[in-house]
Design a protein around this motif. Structure first.
Motif, PDB file in Angstrom:
ATOM      1  N   ALA A  20       0.808  -1.219   0.000  1.00  0.00           N
ATOM      2  CA  ALA A  20       0.000   0.000   0.000  1.00  0.00           C
ATOM      3  C   ALA A  20       0.842   1.270   0.000  1.00  0.00           C
ATOM      4  O   ALA A  20       0.330   2.365   0.165  1.00  0.00           O
ATOM      5  CB  ALA A  20      -0.921  -0.011   1.215  1.00  0.00           C
ATOM      6  N   VAL A  21       2.124   1.142  -0.239  1.00  0.00           N
ATOM      7  CA  VAL A  21       3.029   2.292  -0.231  1.00  0.00           C
ATOM      8  C   VAL A  21       2.614   3.301  -1.308  1.00  0.00           C
ATOM      9  O   VAL A  21       2.196   2.928  -2.396  1.00  0.00           O
ATOM     10  CB  VAL A  21       4.476   1.821  -0.493  1.00  0.00           C
ATOM     11  CG1 VAL A  21       5.401   3.001  -0.728  1.00  0.00           C
ATOM     12  CG2 VAL A  21       4.978   1.006   0.669  1.00  0.00           C
ATOM     13  N   ALA A  22       2.756   4.546  -1.004  1.00  0.00           N
ATOM     14  CA  ALA A  22       2.463   5.586  -1.997  1.00  0.00           C
ATOM     15  C   ALA A  22       3.380   5.417  -3.203  1.00  0.00           C
ATOM     16  O   ALA A  22       4.574   5.235  -3.055  1.00  0.00           O
ATOM     17  CB  ALA A  22       2.659   6.960  -1.381  1.00  0.00           C
ATOM     18  N   LEU A  23       2.789   5.502  -4.394  1.00  0.00           N
ATOM     19  CA  LEU A  23       3.548   5.237  -5.612  1.00  0.00           C
ATOM     20  C   LEU A  23       3.700   6.491  -6.467  1.00  0.00           C
ATOM     21  O   LEU A  23       3.812   6.409  -7.682  1.00  0.00           O
ATOM     22  CB  LEU A  23       2.834   4.138  -6.414  1.00  0.00           C
ATOM     23  CG  LEU A  23       2.679   2.813  -5.688  1.00  0.00           C
ATOM     24  CD1 LEU A  23       1.848   1.848  -6.527  1.00  0.00           C
ATOM     25  CD2 LEU A  23       4.028   2.220  -5.384  1.00  0.00           C
ATOM     26  N   ALA A  24       3.730   7.632  -5.836  1.00  0.00           N
ATOM     27  CA  ALA A  24       3.708   8.870  -6.597  1.00  0.00           C
ATOM     28  C   ALA A  24       5.085   9.397  -7.002  1.00  0.00           C
ATOM     29  O   ALA A  24       5.173  10.423  -7.660  1.00  0.00           O
ATOM     30  CB  ALA A  24       2.985   9.943  -5.782  1.00  0.00           C
ATOM     31  N   ASP A  71      13.936   8.223  10.516  1.00  0.00           N
ATOM     32  CA  ASP A  71      13.047   8.464   9.378  1.00  0.00           C
ATOM     33  C   ASP A  71      12.014   7.364   9.182  1.00  0.00           C
ATOM     34  O   ASP A  71      11.040   7.552   8.474  1.00  0.00           O
ATOM     35  CB  ASP A  71      13.873   8.617   8.096  1.00  0.00           C
ATOM     36  CG  ASP A  71      14.852   9.764   8.214  1.00  0.00           C
ATOM     37  OD1 ASP A  71      14.410  10.892   8.515  1.00  0.00           O
ATOM     38  OD2 ASP A  71      16.058   9.536   8.036  1.00  0.00           O
ATOM     39  N   GLY A  72      12.239   6.179   9.762  1.00  0.00           N
ATOM     40  CA  GLY A  72      11.299   5.077   9.617  1.00  0.00           C
ATOM     41  C   GLY A  72      12.005   3.762   9.336  1.00  0.00           C
ATOM     42  O   GLY A  72      13.227   3.660   9.420  1.00  0.00           O
ATOM     43  N   ARG A  73      11.198   2.752   8.985  1.00  0.00           N
ATOM     44  CA  ARG A  73      11.709   1.399   8.735  1.00  0.00           C
ATOM     45  C   ARG A  73      11.885   1.152   7.254  1.00  0.00           C
ATOM     46  O   ARG A  73      11.116   1.645   6.432  1.00  0.00           O
ATOM     47  CB  ARG A  73      10.727   0.372   9.293  1.00  0.00           C
ATOM     48  CG  ARG A  73      10.631   0.409  10.800  1.00  0.00           C
ATOM     49  CD  ARG A  73       9.577  -0.527  11.322  1.00  0.00           C
ATOM     50  NE  ARG A  73       9.597  -1.776  10.570  1.00  0.00           N
ATOM     51  CZ  ARG A  73       8.853  -2.820  10.815  1.00  0.00           C
ATOM     52  NH1 ARG A  73       7.992  -2.795  11.792  1.00  0.00           N
ATOM     53  NH2 ARG A  73       8.934  -3.910  10.090  1.00  0.00           N
ATOM     54  N   PRO A 112       8.681   8.597   2.173  1.00  0.00           N
ATOM     55  CA  PRO A 112       9.461   9.537   2.988  1.00  0.00           C
ATOM     56  C   PRO A 112      10.787   8.943   3.475  1.00  0.00           C
ATOM     57  O   PRO A 112      11.797   9.644   3.555  1.00  0.00           O
ATOM     58  CB  PRO A 112       8.545   9.851   4.174  1.00  0.00           C
ATOM     59  CG  PRO A 112       7.181   9.441   3.742  1.00  0.00           C
ATOM     60  CD  PRO A 112       7.357   8.351   2.734  1.00  0.00           C
ATOM     61  N   VAL A 113      10.784   7.659   3.771  1.00  0.00           N
ATOM     62  CA  VAL A 113      12.008   6.993   4.233  1.00  0.00           C
ATOM     63  C   VAL A 113      13.021   6.909   3.095  1.00  0.00           C
ATOM     64  O   VAL A 113      14.206   7.216   3.269  1.00  0.00           O
ATOM     65  CB  VAL A 113      11.695   5.581   4.784  1.00  0.00           C
ATOM     66  CG1 VAL A 113      12.962   4.868   5.218  1.00  0.00           C
ATOM     67  CG2 VAL A 113      10.698   5.661   5.932  1.00  0.00           C
ATOM     68  N   VAL A 114      12.563   6.522   1.919  1.00  0.00           N
ATOM     69  CA  VAL A 114      13.447   6.413   0.759  1.00  0.00           C
ATOM     70  C   VAL A 114      14.001   7.792   0.387  1.00  0.00           C
ATOM     71  O   VAL A 114      15.183   7.925   0.051  1.00  0.00           O
ATOM     72  CB  VAL A 114      12.720   5.740  -0.427  1.00  0.00           C
ATOM     73  CG1 VAL A 114      13.535   5.846  -1.702  1.00  0.00           C
ATOM     74  CG2 VAL A 114      12.427   4.281  -0.094  1.00  0.00           C
TER      75      VAL A 114
END
Length: 135
Positions: A20-24, A71-73, A112-114
């Motif tokens: 479900a990750v944002a693909l924008a 920043d996250g996992r 955001p993490v990437v």
């Protein structure tokens, strides 16, 4: 075909609930502020990303670790060959997600993490496409 099944199994483990990750994001994005693409072992890349890696796969072809930073996992993977890396990415992108790609390494996480990792490790950003036929 055993190797293909293993790649699919690894992809499913890596992406788990991340379909479900944002693909924008754009493909292959870069900016003048992006550092030169990092290189090194899994541990060296993790150190540059300010992560203590928790290794989940340690084989001759693939080393993979889970990382958590401010920043996250995300998942960080290194590959023995360029071909192995490209095959893994091609299989993984069918499951969606956002990928930071360097030479013989990939980081997979939410946008955001990437983006934050891109500022530390360089590389190029690729976006997967979710295909409804995968389970």
């Amino acid at each position: 075909m055993r190797n293909d099944a293993r790649v699919i199994r690894v992809v499913r483990v890596v992406l788990g609930g991340a379909v479900a990750v944002a693909l924008a994001s754009g493909c292959g994005t870069s900016s003048p502020d992006t550092p030169a693409t990092a290189s090194g072992t899994l541990e060296q890349l993790a150190a540059k990303a300010a992560c203590t890696p928790v290794v989940s796969t340690d084989s001759a072809e693939l080393r993979q670790a889970n990382c958590t930073t401010k920043d996250g996992r995300y998942v960080l993977a290194t590959f023995a060959t360029d071909r192995g890396q490209r095959e893994w990415i091609n299989g993984a992108e069918d499951y969606g997600g956002v990928y930071l790609v360097g030479r013989k390494w990939v980081a997979v996480g939410e946008q955001p993490v990437v983006t934050a990792l891109h500022g530390r490790l360089g590389g190029s950003v690729e976006t997967g496409t979710v295909h409804s036929g995968h389970h």
